[in-house]
Structures are given as structure tokens and as C-alpha cells.
Motif scaffolding. Structure first.
Motif, PDB file in Angstrom:
ATOM      1  N   CYS A 118       0.858  -1.197   0.000  1.00 49.84           N
ATOM      2  CA  CYS A 118       0.000   0.000   0.000  1.00 49.84           C
ATOM      3  C   CYS A 118       0.889   1.241   0.000  1.00 49.84           C
ATOM      4  CB  CYS A 118      -0.910  -0.015   1.221  1.00 49.84           C
ATOM      5  SG  CYS A 118      -1.782   1.548   1.472  1.00 49.84           S
ATOM      6  N   CYS A 121       0.189   3.290   3.693  1.00 52.28           N
ATOM      7  CA  CYS A 121       0.566   2.736   4.999  1.00 52.28           C
ATOM      8  C   CYS A 121       1.746   1.766   4.907  1.00 52.28           C
ATOM      9  CB  CYS A 121      -0.624   2.073   5.677  1.00 52.28           C
ATOM     10  SG  CYS A 121      -1.149   0.545   4.883  1.00 52.28           S
ATOM     11  N   CYS A 158      -4.459   0.047   0.137  1.00 50.22           N
ATOM     12  CA  CYS A 158      -5.098  -1.142   0.707  1.00 50.22           C
ATOM     13  C   CYS A 158      -6.539  -0.762   1.053  1.00 50.22           C
ATOM     14  CB  CYS A 158      -4.334  -1.616   1.940  1.00 50.22           C
ATOM     15  SG  CYS A 158      -4.475  -0.498   3.345  1.00 50.22           S
ATOM     16  N   CYS A 161      -6.886   1.844   3.982  1.00 46.55           N
ATOM     17  CA  CYS A 161      -6.572   3.232   3.614  1.00 46.55           C
ATOM     18  C   CYS A 161      -7.637   3.807   2.686  1.00 46.55           C
ATOM     19  CB  CYS A 161      -5.188   3.313   2.976  1.00 46.55           C
ATOM     20  SG  CYS A 161      -3.855   3.064   4.174  1.00 46.55           S
TER      21      CYS A 161
HETATM   22 ZN   LIG Z   1      -2.824   1.146   3.466  1.00 51.39          ZN
END
Ligand SMILES: [Zn+2]
Length: 496
Positions: A118, A121, A158, A161
Motif C-alpha cells: 500500500c 501505509c 489497501c 486506507c
Molecule cells: Zn494502506
């Protein structure tokens, strides 16, 4: 298998948009594992709401037109997300096209089969290509490069997020002014502090049910900086005491802004975004304001001065009135450009004097009833500001203030306003000294010794000549207008 996300207070990303959304999710759902679909559905219910208008669709089974309640993205989200409802198809009835059901608003998070990292994050997870509704900065990586960690391939998020990105739309303060709106994100890199800030401070202070926004700044206008300063002053006003916040929340807010003497405590950052409604996503400006603790100290100094020097009650209100006065009436509207420029200078630790001078000479003097600046203005924005922000010599400031005031009074007595304009218009240090010479001659005033100390680089007693010129012009014209305005009338205006 149903896709799930795990929410935790440990998962800060450092991205102000996503972290604010995560806090929203945590406050609503708490830590734990949840189906993506459930969170998405609930967010959609909050984000898409009845508009109060009715529409018609054609019921194919019953073969008749039926009424339905129109729904749309709530303000201010509708300025950003332009995904429209899916009508399920259209049919033509009596020469007009109708949807075959009330349009349904749906957003999907289509995750990749394979795991990847991701971009926000950094976790390995199944990812989706970021859409504007998850992260608005994705649409214009050129302009908002700092907030866009992706490459040309686009940003991959992801599911957590992506959901946080959508939830962020529900987490901010915003204020509309005419056709413009400014949106505010307070941010703290520590997620638990950010959560506390939302829960204990921002939400209790938030307004509901107002079409003009969910925060009431000390003042606001169509520009970004003035409204930002207005929002900060509103927040600051709750630090010494608050009739809204709980005592522990107030203390927490005070500690975030360094009001209880804890220097260098990790501080909050404010992001302000200005967008223009009625256009498909058009984010005009995004500004970051850090150094908010320093700004709070400046504000405290201003308040102290209003109390101690001017012996004025309600020092917060006095500070607000000084900062909000920089507008001109244009027909029925207020042009607040000068206020925005003063606010911009203050928020960026820049010099407000050129704007102050312009406002005095080009706006106040030229009004039908010329009036001076509000009481305390020259002290707040000249004397105190120059001492605190530019470390200008206090003694020299006092000398200039005294001379400037005397100059204004003498010019008024001898009806020599032209001299003040000549001073204001001086283009270089030679012209400046020529005007001072005229002042000595025509007003019989003695120019202070220190003003004559011209140094290398056209500096006078350590300060740039132009700054000295601005200061004198401001002090002098303001005092000229004070003499011009009957005291009584001036008082009335103060209280108006
Ligand atoms: Zn993420």
C-alpha cells in the motif's frame, strides 16, 4: 470470502488525510476486524442524503411514473465527489427520458488478486487503484506533489486506507462564503492524540445543521488565509477558558498549543484547502500551517497588550476586531482582500506593513467618512509584531512611533496631508530623506537623530529603509485620521 479490514490506533500513516479518516473510523467502530462492505455501506449512508427535492422515475412493472426523494452527496463532499447515482437504465415516456429506478449511489473497492504494498501505509495487502473519492490529491499529483507518494503508475491503496480516505470526507471543518468554501484539517502525527483532539475538542465545537459550514470562525471571507486565521482565533479562544469544552479537554488543547509552558511539545498542524463549488473537483489551494504554538504565543502577547497598555476589557474580542477590520464595502459586498493579505503575512511570519499602509492610504482615507485604524492596531501589527517576529530594536520602534505620531498631528494641524502621501510614495532612500527634509521645514519638526543614521545597504539604524518608511507612514496617517475623526464618532464605531 468476505474482505475485512483491521482497525487499530497503532496504524498511523503520517498522511493527514488518511489519518483523519482512520480516526473517524476508530471513533465510530473501535479497534477490531470489520467487513469492508459494512463500513463502506455505513459511510455511504452518511455521505449520500436526501436533498429535499423530488424526482420521477418510470416504474417498468407498473408502467407508471413514480415520485422519489432525490439524494446526493452532502455538502461539502459534493464539491469533491462527483460520482452520480446509477439510474439502472433509462426509458422514454412522452418524449422525456426517465430513470427506471431511483438512482443508486455506489462505490466499490476493487482489490487486486495479488498482494502488493500500500502506497500510504506501507503494508503488504491486496490493493486498489486510488480514486478521487478515496484520496482527492490523486487527481492532481503535479499541484499536490507533497501529498502524493505514488509514481506515474498512480497510487495504490489497501482497503483500510481506501476506507479511511472516504471517511476523511466526514472528518473536517469547513466554511462556505458565497461561492467559495475553505476546508480545514487539524492534524497530529500521534494517532491517539489526533483521536482525542477529534473526540474532545473538534466535535464538541462543531456546528450542525448549518448550510454555511460546521465551524464559526472569528471572521471569515472568500479567501483562504483570512478564514484560516479566523478559525485559529476561534480555537484559541477556547484555550484559556471554555464554556463548551470539558476541563480536561481544554487542558489537552492548551498543551497542544503550548499554552501551559511546555515548550516544543509535539504540535498540531493545520491544513487548509480551498475549492470552488459548482465545478467538478477544483481544489484551488492547499496550505500547511505549522508553528501554531508560536502563533498562539503571539496571540497571547497581543491579548496581554490590549489589557495592560490599552486597559481594554475583552482582550480576545479586541484582537479579533483589529484583525478583522481590513475590508472595504463594495456596494453590498465586502471586499476582504486586505484582510486576507494581513492574515497571510501573520500566518507565514511575513511583513504585514505594506498591506497595512496600502489599506490606510487607499481605503480608509478614501472612504466617505475616513476613520483611523481600530484602537491597538498599530501597536499589535507594527510595534509588537516587529519586535517579536523581526527582533527589531524596541528603542528604535518607540522613537519612530513618537515621531510618526507627531508628524501625523502636525500634518493635520497644518492641513498637509500631501506630505504624508509624499512619504508613502517615496521610491528610494534619497526620496525618503527629501520628504523628511520637507517635514522639518514645513511642519517645523525635528527628525530624530537615529533616523538619520544611514548604513550600508540603505539600512537605517539596522532596519531596511523601506520598513522604516512604512512605519512612519502608518503611524503618521493613522494619527492624522484620529485627529480628523471626532472622538465621539470614533467611539460609536468602536462599539458598533
Ligand atoms: Zn494502506
Amino acid at each position: 470470502m468476505e474482505e475485512t479490514v483491521y482497525l487499530s490506533i497503532e496504524q498511523q500513516t503520517g498522511n493527514f488525510w488518511i489519518d483523519n479518516g482512520l480516526v473517524y473510523l476508530l471513533l465510530r467502530w473501535g479497534e477490531g476486524k470489520y467487513p469492508v462492505k459494512d463500513i463502506l455501506n455505513e459511510l455511504m449512508d452518511k455521505l449520500v442524503q436526501p436533498t429535499g427535492n423530488k424526482g420521477e422515475y418510470y416504474d417498468v412493472q407498473k408502467q407508471q411514473l413514480r415520485e422519489y426523494d432525490k439524494r446526493n452527496w452532502v455538502a461539502p463532499v459534493n464539491l469533491f465527489i462527483k460520482v452520480s447515482g446509477d439510474p439502472g437504465g433509462k426509458v422514454e415516456v412522452n418524449g422525456k427520458r426517465y430513470p427506471i429506478r431511483p438512482p443508486e449511489f455506489q462505490l466499490d473497492i476493487k482489490l487486486s488478486k495479488k498482494q502488493s504494498v500500500c502506497d500510504v501505509c506501507g503494508q503488504a495487502a491486496r490493493v486498489t487503484d486510488a480514486k478521487m473519492w478515496m484520496y482527492p490529491f490523486v487527481v492532481d499529483p503535479g499541484n499536490f506533489g507533497n501529498f502524493y507518494s505514488g509514481t506515474k503508475r498512480g497510487l495504490r491503496l489497501c482497503a483500510r486506507c481506501a476506507l479511511a480516505g472516504l471517511a476523511a470526507y466526514l472528518s473536517w471543518w469547513w466554511r462556505r462564503q458565497g461561492s467559495d468554501a475553505v476546508h480545514f484539517f487539524l492534524f497530529h502525527t500521534d494517532l491517539s492524540d489526533l483521536q482525542r483532539l477529534h473526540q474532545e475538542v473538534l466535535r464538541p465545537l462543531q456546528l450542525t445543521g448549518e448550510s454555511g459550514g460546521n465551524v464559526r470562525p472569528a471572521f471569515s471571507g472568500k479567501y483562504l488565509h483570512e478564514t484560516t486565521l479566523g478559525v485559529l482565533l476561534f480555537l484559541f479562544s477556547h484555550i484559556p477558558s471554555s464554556d463548551v469544552l470539558l476541563e480536561k479537554a481544554r487542558q489537552f488543547l492548551a498543551s497542544l498549543f503550548g499554552a501551559n509552558g511546555v515548550a516544543d511539545a509535539p504540535s498540531v498542524v493545520l491544513y487548509a484547502v480551498r475549492g470552488v463549488p459548482a465545478q467538478a473537483f477544483d481544489m484551488k489551494e492547499l496550505k500547511e500551517f505549522s508553528h501554531l504554538q508560536r502563533l498562539y504565543r503571539l496571540y497571547e502577547g497581543w491579548k496581554r497588550g490590549m489589557e495592560e497598555i490599552y486597559d481594554l476589557p475583552h482582550p480576545h474580542q479586541r484582537v479579533v476586531r483589529v484583525l478583522e477590520q481590513f475590508y472595504a464595502r463594495r456596494q453590498r459586498e465586502q471586499e476582504t482582500l486586505w484582510r486576507d493579505r494581513i492574515a497571510r503575512a501573520v500566518l507565514h511570519w511575513d511583513d504585514p506593513l505594506p498591506v497595512l499602509e496600502e489599506f490606510l492610504f487607499d481605503v480608509l482615507v478614501k472612504q466617505d467618512n475616513p476613520r483611523p485604524l481600530r484602537q491597538g492596531t498599530d501597536w499589535m501589527l507594527v510595534d509588537y509584531y516587529l519586535k517579536e517576529v523581526f527582533q527589531m530594536d524596541e528603542q528604535f520602534i518607540r522613537t519612530l512611533s513618537r515621531f510618526g505620531h507627531a508628524l501625523g498631528a502636525a500634518a493635520h494641524e497644518k492641513s498637509e496631508m500631501g506630505l504624508l502621501y509624499a512619504l508613502r510614495n517615496a521610491k528610494n532612500v534619497e526620496e525618503f530623506y527629501r520628504v523628511l527634509n520637507d517635514v522639518q521645514f514645513r511642519l517645523s519638526l525635528t527628525v530624530p537623530e537615529s533616523l538619520l543614521q544611514l548604513e550600508k545597504g540603505d539600512r537605517i539604524a539596522g532596519a531596511a529603509w523601506r520598513r522604516v518608511k512604512h512605519m512612519l507612514a502608518i503611524y503618521a496617517m493613522n494619527n492624522y485620521l484620529r485627529k480628523e475623526t471626532p472622538r465621539e464618532q470614533d467611539e460609536n464605531r468602536e462599539e458598533a
